[in-house]
Design a protein around this motif. Structure first.
Motif, PDB file in Angstrom:
ATOM      1  N   GLU A   1       0.822  -1.209   0.000  1.00 49.84           N
ATOM      2  CA  GLU A   1       0.000   0.000   0.000  1.00 49.84           C
ATOM      3  C   GLU A   1       0.853   1.254   0.000  1.00 49.84           C
ATOM      4  O   GLU A   1       1.978   1.256   0.494  1.00 49.84           O
ATOM      5  CB  GLU A   1      -0.973   0.009   1.172  1.00 49.84           C
TER       6      GLU A   1
ATOM      7  N   ASP B   1       2.609   4.734   0.832  1.00 50.12           N
ATOM      8  CA  ASP B   1       3.023   5.309   2.112  1.00 50.12           C
ATOM      9  C   ASP B   1       2.679   6.796   2.172  1.00 50.12           C
ATOM     10  O   ASP B   1       3.273   7.531   2.940  1.00 50.12           O
ATOM     11  CB  ASP B   1       4.530   5.077   2.326  1.00 50.12           C
TER      12      ASP B   1
ATOM     13  N   LYS C   1      -0.462   9.956   2.322  1.00 53.56           N
ATOM     14  CA  LYS C   1      -1.815  10.180   2.852  1.00 53.56           C
ATOM     15  C   LYS C   1      -2.783  10.437   1.701  1.00 53.56           C
ATOM     16  O   LYS C   1      -2.389  10.894   0.625  1.00 53.56           O
ATOM     17  CB  LYS C   1      -1.803  11.386   3.785  1.00 53.56           C
TER      18      LYS C   1
ATOM     19  N   SER D   1       8.569  -3.936  -1.985  1.00 51.27           N
ATOM     20  CA  SER D   1       7.703  -2.787  -2.193  1.00 51.27           C
ATOM     21  C   SER D   1       8.526  -1.507  -2.099  1.00 51.27           C
ATOM     22  O   SER D   1       9.336  -1.341  -1.181  1.00 51.27           O
ATOM     23  CB  SER D   1       6.600  -2.775  -1.131  1.00 51.27           C
TER      24      SER D   1
ATOM     25  N   ALA E   1       7.128   1.354  -1.655  1.00 50.27           N
ATOM     26  CA  ALA E   1       6.310   2.321  -0.926  1.00 50.27           C
ATOM     27  C   ALA E   1       6.975   2.630   0.416  1.00 50.27           C
ATOM     28  O   ALA E   1       6.437   2.350   1.491  1.00 50.27           O
ATOM     29  CB  ALA E   1       4.895   1.779  -0.742  1.00 50.27           C
ATOM     30  N   ALA E   2       8.186   3.176   0.346  1.00 48.61           N
ATOM     31  CA  ALA E   2       8.959   3.513   1.546  1.00 48.61           C
ATOM     32  C   ALA E   2       9.923   4.637   1.169  1.00 48.61           C
ATOM     33  O   ALA E   2      10.130   4.917  -0.020  1.00 48.61           O
ATOM     34  CB  ALA E   2       9.733   2.286   2.028  1.00 48.61           C
ATOM     35  N   SER E   3      10.542   5.250   2.173  1.00 44.08           N
ATOM     36  CA  SER E   3      11.424   6.391   1.889  1.00 44.08           C
ATOM     37  C   SER E   3      12.696   5.944   1.174  1.00 44.08           C
ATOM     38  O   SER E   3      13.097   4.777   1.263  1.00 44.08           O
ATOM     39  CB  SER E   3      11.811   7.082   3.204  1.00 44.08           C
TER      40      SER E   3
END
Ligand SMILES: Cc1ncc(COP(=O)(O)O)c(C=O)c1O
Length: 400
Positions: A43, A45, A47, A377, A379-381
């Motif tokens: 999913e 990361d 908002k 994934s 979906a991370a820094s």
């Protein structure tokens, strides 16, 4: 009698989620004070964009608290029909749209509505883990058609032709793809459609949930926009990935009226209309797509970062994902190698070993139909991604 025997056979037959064991181990390691980097999640990361949140707050304040029509509120069905016409060249009316509790729910609804026991579903592989389990629940039979690494994990028309039998009812695929990030081009989808067209009782379940995370110049193409296929393609999409709304639980289908009616009938007996607030919020989603665009650019930057780093790991074969937020390297080079203690047999085991030794959580490709690969994934820094790949590289150097 054990409790398991009391559970219905069709539930006992389902696989557990692939990430369950990994999540449990991650929590244990974190509880022991280890800094686990979790790249197993599917999913965003980010908002949810502010204008969507504001619309949800307004819906609460306006007292929009009650049951909605089963297939969705009219203004959302219209907004979806308009979107499909504008962006996908698919011309359906609001009555052809059914809104459900996530694209997952939409997919499960369609499979339940079309599959009789013994019917076959040709699943283009690698595929999202839930597809085959949904087919199983409907007492259908999954026929896995393998997209090979060498062909960017995509299925060729002659492979699909060979997989279709008299029992085939649905051909199912996701493009952009989870777990590979591969995207079927317009030409490739037209070639697959030409095969399917020859079999008049075969339908297509086109999962387009990652539509907005597409890095190609060509952009997204929907098989449902091919006029001769329109009545046979069920287009599935939602808000989870493109608008970072996974928790809001909103998905939809666009399909021929008789299919939409069947889905509405099923949904009317099982879940009813989905969350009223989320539906009101989603109506405004397309009024401002700048946040979706910003997220896409972030995923693109991270893809370039991660693929570059992964390609420096000896033995990894790394494709270049054209979309979504995953990398899916072939790690079979490490099978049969050992740290003196554990001998790695497949990617699932390699993932568990990497979690234990490098404290990086990934997902093995076994449950995606690709046991040589693992999914990371993005979906991370950037920092987390860089650190994670460095840890993986250092740990793998110990496998001989
Ligand atoms: C390929 C694919 N389809 C559908 C879904 C489900 O989306 P939703 O959250 O809208 O149910 C996912 C979620 O991970 C996915 O990866």
């Amino acid at each position: 009698m054990s409790a398991l025997n009391l559970v219905a056979d069709r539930i006992n037959a389902l696989e557990e989620s692939a990430t369950l064991g990994m999540s449990k181990k991650s929590r244990e390691l974190a509880a022991q004070g280890h800094k686990v980097i979790n790249l197993s999640v599917g999913e965003p990361d980010f908002k949810t964009p502010k204008h969507i949140c504001d619309a949800a707050k307004a819906a609460i304040d306006a007292g929009f608290h009650h049951y909605t029509p089963v297939a969705g509120i009219p203004e959302l069905r219209k907004a979806i029909a308009d979107k499909l016409k504008r962006e996908n060249n698919i011309d359906w009316k609001p009555e052809n749209i059914v809104v459900s509790t996530g694209a997952k729910h939409s997919l499960a609804n369609v499979i339940s509505c079309l599959i009789n026991p013994g019917d076959e579903v040709a699943i283009l592989s690698p595929y999202w883990v839930s597809y085959s389990e949904m087919v199983k629940l409907a007492e259908g039979k999954s026929v896995i058609v393998e997209g090979k690494f060498e062909n960017d994990f995509k299925v060729k028309p002659e492979q699909l032709e060979a997989a279709i039998t008299d029992r085939t009812k649905i051909v199912m695929y996701a493009s952009p793809n989870n777990p590979t990030g591969s995207i079927y081009s317009e030409a490739e989808l037209r070639a697959l459609a030409a095969v399917i067209e020859k079999h008049e009782n075969v339908f297509v379940l086109a999962d387009e949930i990652y539509e907005y995370i597409n890095f190609t110049d060509e952009g997204h193409f929907s098989m449902g926009s091919i006029p001769s296929m329109k009545d046979r393609v069920i287009t599935v999409n939602g808000f989870a990935k493109g608008f970072a709304m996974t928790g809001w639980r909103l998905g939809y289908i666009a399909a021929a009226k008789w299919i939409a009616d069947a889905v509405e009938k099923l949904q009317g007996q099982v879940t009813s209309g989905t969350n009223s607030i989320a539906q009101r919020a989603a109506v405004v989603a397309w009024e401002d797509t700048s946040a979706a665009e910003m997220m896409k650019l972030a995923y693109l930057r991270r893809r370039n970062l991660v693929v570059g780093l992964l390609r420096e790991i000896s033995g990894f074969k790394v494709n270049m994902p054209d979309g979504a937020f995953y990398a899916f390297p072939d790690v079979s080079y490490y099978f049969g190698k050992s740290d003196g203690n554990v001998t790695i047999k497949d990617a699932d085991q390699l993932c568990m070993w990497l979690l234990e030794t490098a404290h990086v959580a990934l997902v093995g490709g076994g449950s995606f139909g690709a046991p040589n690969c693992l999914r990371l994934s993005t979906a991370a820094s950037d920092e987390a991604l860089t650190e994670a790949v460095a840890r993986v590289k250092a740990a793998l150097a110990n496998l001989k």
